[in-house]
Motif scaffolding. Sequence first.
Motif, PDB file in Angstrom:
ATOM      1  N   LEU A  63       0.831  -1.205   0.000  1.00 16.29           N
ATOM      2  CA  LEU A  63       0.000   0.000   0.000  1.00 16.29           C
ATOM      3  C   LEU A  63       0.869   1.261   0.000  1.00 16.29           C
ATOM      4  O   LEU A  63       0.558   2.245  -0.687  1.00 16.29           O
ATOM      5  N   MET A  64       1.968   1.223   0.755  1.00 16.41           N
ATOM      6  CA  MET A  64       2.874   2.375   0.792  1.00 16.41           C
ATOM      7  C   MET A  64       3.440   2.654  -0.604  1.00 16.41           C
ATOM      8  O   MET A  64       3.427   3.792  -1.076  1.00 16.41           O
ATOM      9  N   PHE A  65       3.902   1.609  -1.268  1.00 17.12           N
ATOM     10  CA  PHE A  65       4.525   1.804  -2.572  1.00 17.12           C
ATOM     11  C   PHE A  65       3.510   2.197  -3.641  1.00 17.12           C
ATOM     12  O   PHE A  65       3.876   2.812  -4.655  1.00 17.12           O
ATOM     13  N   MET A  66       2.236   1.862  -3.425  1.00 15.78           N
ATOM     14  CA  MET A  66       1.205   2.296  -4.368  1.00 15.78           C
ATOM     15  C   MET A  66       1.064   3.817  -4.361  1.00 15.78           C
ATOM     16  O   MET A  66       0.537   4.407  -5.308  1.00 15.78           O
ATOM     17  N   GLY A  67       1.557   4.450  -3.302  1.00 16.26           N
ATOM     18  CA  GLY A  67       1.567   5.904  -3.261  1.00 16.26           C
ATOM     19  C   GLY A  67       2.425   6.515  -4.356  1.00 16.26           C
ATOM     20  O   GLY A  67       2.207   7.662  -4.762  1.00 16.26           O
ATOM     21  N   SER A  68       3.402   5.758  -4.864  1.00 15.83           N
ATOM     22  CA  SER A  68       4.262   6.277  -5.936  1.00 15.83           C
ATOM     23  C   SER A  68       3.522   6.384  -7.265  1.00 15.83           C
ATOM     24  O   SER A  68       4.007   7.042  -8.194  1.00 15.83           O
ATOM     25  N   LEU A  69       2.339   5.771  -7.372  1.00 12.26           N
ATOM     26  CA  LEU A  69       1.554   5.870  -8.601  1.00 12.26           C
ATOM     27  C   LEU A  69       1.115   7.304  -8.877  1.00 12.26           C
ATOM     28  O   LEU A  69       0.732   7.639 -10.000  1.00 12.26           O
ATOM     29  N   ALA A  70       1.182   8.158  -7.853  1.00  7.29           N
ATOM     30  CA  ALA A  70       0.838   9.569  -8.039  1.00  7.29           C
ATOM     31  C   ALA A  70       1.714  10.223  -9.104  1.00  7.29           C
ATOM     32  O   ALA A  70       1.314  11.213  -9.727  1.00  7.29           O
ATOM     33  N   ALA A  71       2.917   9.683  -9.306  1.00  4.43           N
ATOM     34  CA  ALA A  71       3.833  10.259 -10.289  1.00  4.43           C
ATOM     35  C   ALA A  71       3.301  10.165 -11.715  1.00  4.43           C
ATOM     36  O   ALA A  71       3.782  10.880 -12.603  1.00  4.43           O
ATOM     37  N   PHE A  72       2.305   9.321 -11.937  1.00  3.45           N
ATOM     38  CA  PHE A  72       1.846   9.073 -13.301  1.00  3.45           C
ATOM     39  C   PHE A  72       0.460   9.651 -13.594  1.00  3.45           C
ATOM     40  O   PHE A  72      -0.100   9.412 -14.656  1.00  3.45           O
ATOM     41  N   ILE A  78       8.218   9.058  -7.392  1.00  6.59           N
ATOM     42  CA  ILE A  78       8.922   7.854  -7.862  1.00  6.59           C
ATOM     43  C   ILE A  78      10.046   7.490  -6.896  1.00  6.59           C
ATOM     44  O   ILE A  78      10.378   6.312  -6.706  1.00  6.59           O
ATOM     45  N   GLY A  79      10.620   8.508  -6.249  1.00  3.94           N
ATOM     46  CA  GLY A  79      11.722   8.275  -5.318  1.00  3.94           C
ATOM     47  C   GLY A  79      11.368   7.330  -4.187  1.00  3.94           C
ATOM     48  O   GLY A  79      12.253   6.682  -3.618  1.00  3.94           O
ATOM     49  N   MET A  80      10.070   7.215  -3.863  1.00  9.66           N
ATOM     50  CA  MET A  80       9.665   6.297  -2.805  1.00  9.66           C
ATOM     51  C   MET A  80      10.078   4.858  -3.116  1.00  9.66           C
ATOM     52  O   MET A  80      10.274   4.038  -2.228  1.00  9.66           O
ATOM     53  N   LEU A  81      10.208   4.559  -4.419  1.00 14.50           N
ATOM     54  CA  LEU A  81      10.586   3.204  -4.820  1.00 14.50           C
ATOM     55  C   LEU A  81      12.039   2.893  -4.468  1.00 14.50           C
ATOM     56  O   LEU A  81      12.454   1.730  -4.539  1.00 14.50           O
ATOM     57  N   MET A  82      12.801   3.907  -4.062  1.00 16.64           N
ATOM     58  CA  MET A  82      14.176   3.660  -3.624  1.00 16.64           C
ATOM     59  C   MET A  82      14.202   2.835  -2.340  1.00 16.64           C
ATOM     60  O   MET A  82      15.248   2.294  -1.968  1.00 16.64           O
TER      61      MET A  82
END
Length: 437
Positions: free
Chosen positions: A94-103, A180-184
């Motif tokens: 769920l946390m990493f799904m937050g990176s979808l905001a980049a798109f 996208i940086g959250m994916l780091m």
Amino acid sequence: MAKEITRDAEGRPIYGATVKVAAMCVIMMQYVQSFVTPALSAVRGAYGSLGIDTVMIQQIQGIPSLMAIFGAILVGILERYMKKKHILILAMVLMFMGSLAAFVPETTEGFWLLLATRVLLGLGRGMIFPMASSFIADLFFGKVRDRLMSFKTAVGGLSGSVFQILGGMLAVLSWRYAFIGMLMAVPIAIMIVVWLKEPEVKPAGTTADGKKGNALKSITPICWLIFVLAGVWNIFQFSYMTSMSLTLAGTGLGATDMAGWIMSFETIMSAVGAVCYGAFMKGRLGGFDLPIAIGLETLGFAIMCFQVNVTGFVVGTFIYGFAFGVFNPALILQLVKVLPKEGATLGLSILAGAQNLCQFFSAPVLAFLAPLLGVAGVDEATKSLANWNVSWRLGIVYFVIVLAIIIFAKARAPHMLAGVKAPAAVESGEAGGDGKQ
């Protein structure tokens, strides 16, 4: 063939370095959203021309705090039906799904999609918050557990600072890169999945024959008292984070860059306080760990109100930050001390929910109390200091209340205080947690 787990004389599992590292990594996942914090102004630049006002832009940070309340409560429910490690994996997804905001597109509809991703991230963050402590409470014991609980606060604060710095560097290129940086943090999540062990603890409310009973029976009246006291104190405690930037601007002492530097000192001192508490302070404060921390935080607020200059703010920040680093592990260890082993996850989830709820309402509650205490202010300088003026005044009252409770507990039930040093025999028996797997 899986390696057999080493156990102590009481049959408790003894875990080595990799499990300890994985347990420390859990708290780092909670701060993944720090990548996005520096990008808010860039997001406003992208969506401001569409009629999206600043208040709505601020909800990018506000929504995760609100949803964290529900995420924390969700953990207490899911643990009765899922393995704890599986719940943690779900939270990280769920946390990493937050990176979808980049798109999302730079349209009005796209902004609402961005906020939807923050709902998912907030749920995940809320689930991770109590589990960061409960995994340590479930997997370790004695001195090892206490040290790891303290170091957890330091690791969390420092990782949040690093993520925020990286997010700021990415946001210069594009607000999308900050998300996208959250994916780091994916490698950190992989270490958790591979190294972290499933605790050998039954969920709260589970009977000896495996049936699911009333989970809340494991939460005693003392636990509920801790939830209330910790939640209410968070209303005052959180005023540091919400007021520093506004106070510097209102008093004409500095802008955003100055606030960033001063608040970075708070992060550093919080880490120092947590490490000091875990390394040598715990067990040496006579059980008065929490009132001492509250008193020092209150002193920090008072200094910043009476010394309205950069030096005063820095000194107040150093004291507040150190005390904040002591308060958090002391609070968690005190709750774990009075919770039955099987109730650790549920209890920590309720605590997280209470703290996030009071944190969410901190600003309006302080705004309501300021005129009642005669500190509402008449110009920008005094208005910006109002929250801290409320916090140090009521902080004194809170210090006296908690101090009285501790004195009463020491007289009636000293064994229930986490800060009271255990007898040597008990300490030596628990020290086995330092062994290797």
